[in-house]
Scaffold this motif. Sequence first.
Motif, PDB file in Angstrom:
ATOM      1  N   THR A  30      40.391  40.098  57.224  1.00  0.00           N
ATOM      2  CA  THR A  30      39.857  39.759  55.908  1.00  0.00           C
ATOM      3  C   THR A  30      39.270  40.963  55.188  1.00  0.00           C
ATOM      4  OG1 THR A  30      39.397  37.506  56.633  1.00  0.00           O
ATOM      5  CG2 THR A  30      38.254  38.266  54.663  1.00  0.00           C
ATOM      6  N   LYS A  31      38.444  41.747  55.875  1.00  0.00           N
ATOM      7  CA  LYS A  31      37.787  42.881  55.214  1.00  0.00           C
ATOM      8  C   LYS A  31      38.790  43.895  54.680  1.00  0.00           C
ATOM      9  CE  LYS A  31      34.073  46.256  55.688  1.00  0.00           C
ATOM     10  NZ  LYS A  31      32.974  46.731  56.524  1.00  0.00           N
ATOM     11  N   PRO A  32      39.730  44.403  55.506  1.00  0.00           N
ATOM     12  CA  PRO A  32      40.691  45.362  54.951  1.00  0.00           C
ATOM     13  C   PRO A  32      41.557  44.770  53.841  1.00  0.00           C
ATOM     14  CG  PRO A  32      41.010  45.125  57.338  1.00  0.00           C
ATOM     15  CD  PRO A  32      39.894  44.241  56.943  1.00  0.00           C
ATOM     16  N   MET A  33      41.947  43.508  53.989  1.00  0.00           N
ATOM     17  CA  MET A  33      42.772  42.879  52.974  1.00  0.00           C
ATOM     18  C   MET A  33      42.011  42.785  51.641  1.00  0.00           C
ATOM     19  SD  MET A  33      44.354  39.028  52.767  1.00  0.00           S
ATOM     20  CE  MET A  33      42.723  38.340  52.772  1.00  0.00           C
ATOM     21  N   LEU A  34      40.765  42.333  51.688  1.00  0.00           N
ATOM     22  CA  LEU A  34      39.977  42.217  50.459  1.00  0.00           C
ATOM     23  C   LEU A  34      39.721  43.580  49.820  1.00  0.00           C
ATOM     24  CD1 LEU A  34      37.391  39.454  51.448  1.00  0.00           C
ATOM     25  CD2 LEU A  34      39.372  39.220  49.948  1.00  0.00           C
ATOM     26  N   LEU A  35      39.425  44.576  50.641  1.00  0.00           N
ATOM     27  CA  LEU A  35      39.203  45.914  50.097  1.00  0.00           C
ATOM     28  C   LEU A  35      40.465  46.462  49.436  1.00  0.00           C
ATOM     29  CD1 LEU A  35      36.967  47.471  52.897  1.00  0.00           C
ATOM     30  CD2 LEU A  35      36.269  46.801  50.585  1.00  0.00           C
ATOM     31  N   ASN A  36      41.628  46.202  50.032  1.00  0.00           N
ATOM     32  CA  ASN A  36      42.895  46.639  49.429  1.00  0.00           C
ATOM     33  C   ASN A  36      43.180  45.900  48.119  1.00  0.00           C
ATOM     34  OD1 ASN A  36      43.611  48.624  51.282  1.00  0.00           O
ATOM     35  ND2 ASN A  36      44.595  47.131  52.647  1.00  0.00           N
ATOM     36  N   LEU A  37      42.899  44.606  48.093  1.00  0.00           N
ATOM     37  CA  LEU A  37      43.111  43.840  46.864  1.00  0.00           C
ATOM     38  C   LEU A  37      42.176  44.309  45.746  1.00  0.00           C
ATOM     39  CD1 LEU A  37      43.598  40.259  48.334  1.00  0.00           C
ATOM     40  CD2 LEU A  37      45.307  41.608  47.101  1.00  0.00           C
ATOM     41  N   ILE A  38      40.939  44.600  46.102  1.00  0.00           N
ATOM     42  CA  ILE A  38      39.970  45.108  45.119  1.00  0.00           C
ATOM     43  C   ILE A  38      40.430  46.471  44.594  1.00  0.00           C
ATOM     44  CG2 ILE A  38      37.603  45.957  44.822  1.00  0.00           C
ATOM     45  CD1 ILE A  38      36.772  43.711  46.835  1.00  0.00           C
ATOM     46  N   ALA A  39      40.879  47.352  45.498  1.00  0.00           N
ATOM     47  CA  ALA A  39      41.375  48.667  45.089  1.00  0.00           C
ATOM     48  C   ALA A  39      42.588  48.524  44.177  1.00  0.00           C
ATOM     49  CB  ALA A  39      41.723  49.501  46.320  1.00  0.00           C
ATOM     50  N   HIS A  40      43.486  47.595  44.508  1.00  0.00           N
ATOM     51  CA  HIS A  40      44.659  47.350  43.672  1.00  0.00           C
ATOM     52  C   HIS A  40      44.251  46.886  42.271  1.00  0.00           C
ATOM     53  CE1 HIS A  40      48.696  46.232  42.499  1.00  0.00           C
ATOM     54  NE2 HIS A  40      48.257  45.020  42.208  1.00  0.00           N
ATOM     55  N   GLU A  41      43.281  45.990  42.198  1.00  0.00           N
ATOM     56  CA  GLU A  41      42.811  45.519  40.889  1.00  0.00           C
ATOM     57  C   GLU A  41      42.211  46.653  40.065  1.00  0.00           C
ATOM     58  OE1 GLU A  41      41.624  40.815  41.443  1.00  0.00           O
ATOM     59  OE2 GLU A  41      40.042  42.317  41.534  1.00  0.00           O
ATOM     60  N   MET A  42      41.476  47.517  40.717  1.00  0.00           N
ATOM     61  CA  MET A  42      40.821  48.616  39.999  1.00  0.00           C
ATOM     62  C   MET A  42      41.823  49.662  39.513  1.00  0.00           C
ATOM     63  SD  MET A  42      37.358  49.221  42.108  1.00  0.00           S
ATOM     64  CE  MET A  42      36.087  47.991  42.208  1.00  0.00           C
ATOM     65  N   CYS A  43      42.923  49.817  40.224  1.00  0.00           N
ATOM     66  CA  CYS A  43      43.912  50.832  39.856  1.00  0.00           C
ATOM     67  C   CYS A  43      44.983  50.309  38.907  1.00  0.00           C
ATOM     68  CB  CYS A  43      44.589  51.386  41.109  1.00  0.00           C
ATOM     69  SG  CYS A  43      43.464  52.319  42.147  1.00  0.00           S
ATOM     70  N   SER A  44      45.120  49.014  38.820  1.00  0.00           N
ATOM     71  CA  SER A  44      46.197  48.465  37.994  1.00  0.00           C
ATOM     72  C   SER A  44      45.843  48.523  36.516  1.00  0.00           C
ATOM     73  CB  SER A  44      46.498  47.020  38.410  1.00  0.00           C
ATOM     74  OG  SER A  44      45.466  46.173  37.981  1.00  0.00           O
ATOM     75  N   ASP A  45      46.883  48.470  35.673  1.00  0.00           N
ATOM     76  CA  ASP A  45      46.683  48.462  34.222  1.00  0.00           C
ATOM     77  C   ASP A  45      46.020  47.177  33.757  1.00  0.00           C
ATOM     78  OD1 ASP A  45      47.877  50.927  34.014  1.00  0.00           O
ATOM     79  OD2 ASP A  45      49.885  50.099  33.644  1.00  0.00           O
ATOM     80  N   ASP A  46      46.208  46.125  34.528  1.00  0.00           N
ATOM     81  CA  ASP A  46      45.639  44.822  34.183  1.00  0.00           C
ATOM     82  C   ASP A  46      44.315  44.620  34.909  1.00  0.00           C
ATOM     83  OD1 ASP A  46      45.729  42.488  32.750  1.00  0.00           O
ATOM     84  OD2 ASP A  46      46.808  41.378  34.304  1.00  0.00           O
ATOM     85  N   GLY A  47      43.498  45.652  35.003  1.00  0.00           N
ATOM     86  CA  GLY A  47      42.239  45.611  35.754  1.00  0.00           C
ATOM     87  C   GLY A  47      41.178  44.726  35.149  1.00  0.00           C
ATOM     88  N   HIS A  48      41.353  44.347  33.878  1.00  0.00           N
ATOM     89  CA  HIS A  48      40.335  43.506  33.251  1.00  0.00           C
ATOM     90  C   HIS A  48      40.333  42.086  33.813  1.00  0.00           C
ATOM     91  CE1 HIS A  48      43.917  42.694  30.815  1.00  0.00           C
ATOM     92  NE2 HIS A  48      43.370  41.528  30.547  1.00  0.00           N
ATOM     93  N   GLU A  49      41.410  41.693  34.492  1.00  0.00           N
ATOM     94  CA  GLU A  49      41.438  40.363  35.102  1.00  0.00           C
ATOM     95  C   GLU A  49      40.496  40.294  36.311  1.00  0.00           C
ATOM     96  OE1 GLU A  49      43.000  37.527  34.117  1.00  0.00           O
ATOM     97  OE2 GLU A  49      43.529  38.602  32.303  1.00  0.00           O
ATOM     98  N   ALA A  50      40.663  41.152  37.274  1.00  0.00           N
ATOM     99  CA  ALA A  50      39.786  41.321  38.440  1.00  0.00           C
ATOM    100  C   ALA A  50      39.316  40.011  39.065  1.00  0.00           C
ATOM    101  CB  ALA A  50      38.600  42.204  38.065  1.00  0.00           C
ATOM    102  N   TRP A  51      40.255  39.111  39.377  1.00  0.00           N
ATOM    103  CA  TRP A  51      39.870  37.824  39.942  1.00  0.00           C
ATOM    104  C   TRP A  51      39.395  37.936  41.387  1.00  0.00           C
ATOM    105  CZ3 TRP A  51      38.531  34.094  37.002  1.00  0.00           C
ATOM    106  CH2 TRP A  51      39.065  33.999  35.720  1.00  0.00           C
ATOM    107  N   VAL A  52      40.001  38.793  42.171  1.00  0.00           N
ATOM    108  CA  VAL A  52      39.562  38.959  43.564  1.00  0.00           C
ATOM    109  C   VAL A  52      38.151  39.547  43.577  1.00  0.00           C
ATOM    110  CG1 VAL A  52      39.996  40.145  45.755  1.00  0.00           C
ATOM    111  CG2 VAL A  52      41.904  39.203  44.451  1.00  0.00           C
TER     112      VAL A  52
END
Length: 180
Positions: A30-52
């Motif tokens: 869970t921890k690595p998966m959530l951290l990767n999803l958070i990093a993906h949200e922060m790096c993506s162009d659609d970062g304003h969604e940030a649901w995770v």
Amino acid sequence: MHLTEVRFLKRWWLFSADVELPPIIVDDSTKPMLLNLIAHEMCSDDGHEAWVTSYIRLLDSLIDHLEDVKSLRKAGVLENSLGSDKEVAKLFNEIGTDLVPNILAYSEAKHKIQEHYENSTNTRLSELKHEYTHISWAFLAIVGAVMALFLSGVQTYFTVWSPKGECDELCMFLKMNHHL
């Protein structure tokens, strides 16, 4: 249920409500998966969604101690495959630190929760419920007192505003003829 679906539901008795959250399974990955999803949200162009990020921040705001994890497990929001509830609380407190959630995420549910919380009637009734309903005889006494007050009110109403009946004429006749 998706991460975007956080709902606030009032029950039929007005002072009580539920918050429905999407369930999450917490295990070793869970921890690595959530951290990767958070990093993906922060790096993506659609970062304003940030649901995770918003969901993790929401869970972090709900979880401070192992008792909070127990409550969420009991409610079916968390499934703990990690080990102790203390470890789960520590995980969310570590991940949720310094996260910036989407300010619009869950805004409708947050608004309804705040509105419900600020209603003084809900607060008073909830305090009465929590103070007296865990003792069965006290709850029965409250129900009996409310019934007695209601029935006294009904009796008073019909005493004051009762319709004219046959006995009223008899009483008037007796008063006039027998000087009562």
